[in-house]
Design a protein around this motif. Structure first.
Motif, PDB file in Angstrom:
ATOM      1  N   ASN A 325      22.485 -17.007  14.066  1.00  0.00           N
ATOM      2  CA  ASN A 325      23.915 -16.691  14.069  1.00  0.00           C
ATOM      3  C   ASN A 325      24.393 -16.186  15.428  1.00  0.00           C
ATOM      4  N   LYS A 454      20.589  -7.198  10.517  1.00  0.00           N
ATOM      5  CA  LYS A 454      21.025  -8.304   9.659  1.00  0.00           C
ATOM      6  C   LYS A 454      22.539  -8.208   9.505  1.00  0.00           C
ATOM      7  N   LYS A 456      26.368 -10.196   8.236  1.00  0.00           N
ATOM      8  CA  LYS A 456      27.010 -11.217   7.422  1.00  0.00           C
ATOM      9  C   LYS A 456      28.520 -11.121   7.601  1.00  0.00           C
ATOM     10  N   GLU A 566      18.906  -8.531   3.209  1.00  0.00           N
ATOM     11  CA  GLU A 566      19.845  -9.483   2.614  1.00  0.00           C
ATOM     12  C   GLU A 566      20.419  -8.929   1.312  1.00  0.00           C
ATOM     13  N   GLU A 570      24.339  -7.960   0.506  1.00  0.00           N
ATOM     14  CA  GLU A 570      25.035  -8.498  -0.666  1.00  0.00           C
ATOM     15  C   GLU A 570      25.691  -7.380  -1.474  1.00  0.00           C
TER      16      GLU A 570
END
Length: 579
Positions: A325, A454, A456, A566, A570
């Protein structure tokens, strides 16, 4: 009851007058006759405004659409402002365009209006990447520039990126002042559309060579490129401008094994092989990845239509190709540039790097470890460009970027540059390969050294006036009812960039945020997780960003820690979107 308020109706009525050409009037009249009120409302409820990426919207008739008149009005307003800012001077502007439908004709329209206002225009003969326009502004000593592009937006969009004399996109006060000039135009008759040929100079391939050579001089490890010149590189321009310069740049850099995805090589504003021409999307990268797998490529790269963003895929330790990413690409580039310069004894006291407030803190960790200052700006590369200009003469910008796949190495331009980035990503891959490492292995090493980050991003699309109102209300609600926990983790700090204040919920301490106002909220948990909410400045979207971190003691723990992070992301995202 009609959806159309008084102001919207007045705009519709004005567009039905004889000021506008017959085709435009006919299209508006058809919407009126068919009682298409939602379309009329979305097309006329406001004037297009400059956001983080300039003027951008769906093509069509109306004050809130990209067309001859909104572009003409914006250009006339910019021309009027330039004349006030640079009195008694020969004013020069550079104009370029990408592969989008109507971009070339819009580019010529912009050149016509500038030339009719006595402004000298350097107009590109053919489509070229956005960073080359930024380079041209500086090269030709222009006071301004315009790029016709909607970057990575869907095919129905087009846009107008306006630049100032430093080669950076308009920032305060110029962006607001230009809008004031645009809004002061009361009639189409005030827009000068008649081209003055003597005021236009066409720009051809001669500038390409100057740009390429200037970038080549930035190379840090040319010996690694020479040793790995047969590095297998797969490139896709996704039907955009990248085809004009990325292969040329890589060839000039010394790479001999560059394979272009043929199905996506031809510029095409319909972007026939993808849903969105955005290298952030897995779908947009899939064709390049498939080709890369067949060739067993060392690195796979794809640029967006105006070649200011680049997506990257690399082989992992299992030999599978995976997308990395924007945060990971930016971190790798920062590490490569800083560690290489440190090894060569080239780091200086006033060198610095830049990231935005929603970009991974791994970049700052790398800067701190290698003794280089990290600056932080608001979201949008125009703020990074502004900072580079502000620091000129005091410090040297080395590398920077944002999580949305935009990076820049060196100070040649004042915008994100995928052509420059592709060359450095290829050189970085070659350098690591000459050391017996893959890019993926280096990324894992960074996580072991600095912590496993991490991230998102979730984007919620809300179209039209109703969507814009809904996004506004979502931000109001988040401010009124700020979450106390996210993913079961207590929130310890709330940063409100609109009100320029940070509140520590544990100590009760309040501190000022020393950045311009921006409609962004950030929530920092007791674990150090950073969650941001931000309406997009270029698309009808609200974006939620999440960055979490945990120690990675050993490479063998990579998959276990990744799975754990992850799940944490979430849980947090489910809460913030629900809020």
């Amino acid at each position: 009851m009609s959806l159309l308020d008084k102001d919207t109706q007045a705009r519709i009525d004005s567009w039905l007058s004889s000021e506008y050409d017959k085709d435009t009037v006919s299209q508006v009249q058809k919407l009126v006759d068919n009682k298409e009120e939602t379309e009329l409302l979305d097309s006329f409820y406001k004037e297009l405004e400059f956001g983080t990426g300039g003027l951008r919207g769906i093509m069509g008739v109306g004050s809130n659409r990209m067309n001859k008149y909104t572009i003409g009005k914006a250009t006339q307003g910019l021309a009027n402002y330039l004349k006030k800012q640079f009195p008694n001077q020969l004013i020069k502007v550079a104009v370029s365009y990408d592969s989008r439908n109507n971009s070339q004709s819009f580019g010529h329209l912009v050149a016509d209006v500038f030339s009719a206002n006595g402004i000298h225009v350097f107009l590109f003969k053919e489509l070229r990447p956005t960073p080359v326009l930024s380079f041209a502004v500086r090269h030709f000593d222009c006071q301004s520039g315009v790029m016709l592009t909607a970057s990575h937006n869907p095919k129905e969009y087009n846009g107008y990126k306006a630049y100032w004399n430093d080669g950076g996109q308009l920032v305060e006060p110029h962006d607001k002042n230009v809008i004031t000039e645009v809004n002061a135009i009361q009639s189409v008759d005030e827009i000068k559309f008649d081209r003055v040929e003597a005021n236009i100079t066409l720009v051809g391939e001669e500038l390409d060579e100057i740009y390429i050579q200037a970038n080549q001089r930035l190379s840090i490890h040319p010996e690694a490129v020479e040793a790995q010149k047969d590095l297998k590189i797969v490139f896709s321009p996704i039907h955009g401008t990248g085809i004009t310069l990325v292969p040329k740049m890589l060839e000039a850099w010394g790479f001999t094994h560059v394979s272009v995805v043929k199905e996506q090589a031809k510029p095409d504003g319909n972007f026939p092989t993808v849903v969105y021409p955005n290298p952030e999307e897995e779908d947009a990268m899939s064709m390049a990845m498939k080709f890369g797998q067949e060739l067993k490529a060392d690195v796979i790269m794809a640029t967006d239509p105006d070649a200011d963003r680049v997506g990257v895929a690399i082989p992992n330790d299992k030999g599978e190709y995976q997308l990395i990413n924007g945060n990971q690409i930016g971190s790798l580039l920062a590490y490569y540039v800083l560690s290489s310069k440190k090894d060569k004894g080239e780091l200086k006291e006033n060198d610095y790097i830049v990231k935005t407030i929603v970009t991974t803190n791994l970049i700052a960790d790398i800067g701190d470890d290698l003794g280089v200052q990290t600056y932080e700006t608001l979201t949008g590369f125009k703020y990074i460009g502004e900072l580079i200009t502000k620091e000129q003469g005091k410090g040297t910008y080395l590398v920077g970027g944002e999580e949305s796949y935009g990076y820049l190495v060196g100070e040649l331009v004042r915008d994100k540059d995928a052509v420059n980035s592709c060359a450095f990503i290829a050189e970085m891959t070659a350098y690591f390969k000459s050391q017996g490492k893959t890019v993926f292995q280096v990324l894992t090493e960074l996580y072991v050294k600095y912590g496993f980050y991490k991230e998102k991003l979730i984007s919620l699309t809300k179209k039209g006036k109703a969507g814009a109102d809904e996004i506004k209300q979502m931000m109001v609600d988040l401010r009124k009812n700020a979450p106390k926990t996210l993913g079961g983790i207590a929130v310890k700090e709330i940063r409100d960039y609109e009100n320029q204040v940070s509140n520590n919920l544990i100590s009760g301490e309040t501190t000022a945020i020393d950045l311009p106002k921006s409609d962004v909220l950030q929530f920092v948990t007791v674990d150090g997780d950073v969650i941001s909410a931000r309406p997009s400045g270029t698309e009808p979207k609200i974006k939620f960003y999440c960055s979490v971190k945990e120690s990675l003691m050993d490479k063998s723990q990579y998959e276990a820690i990744q799975a754990k992070l992850e799940q944490k992301v979430e849980n947090i995202m489910a809460d913030i979107v629900k809020n």
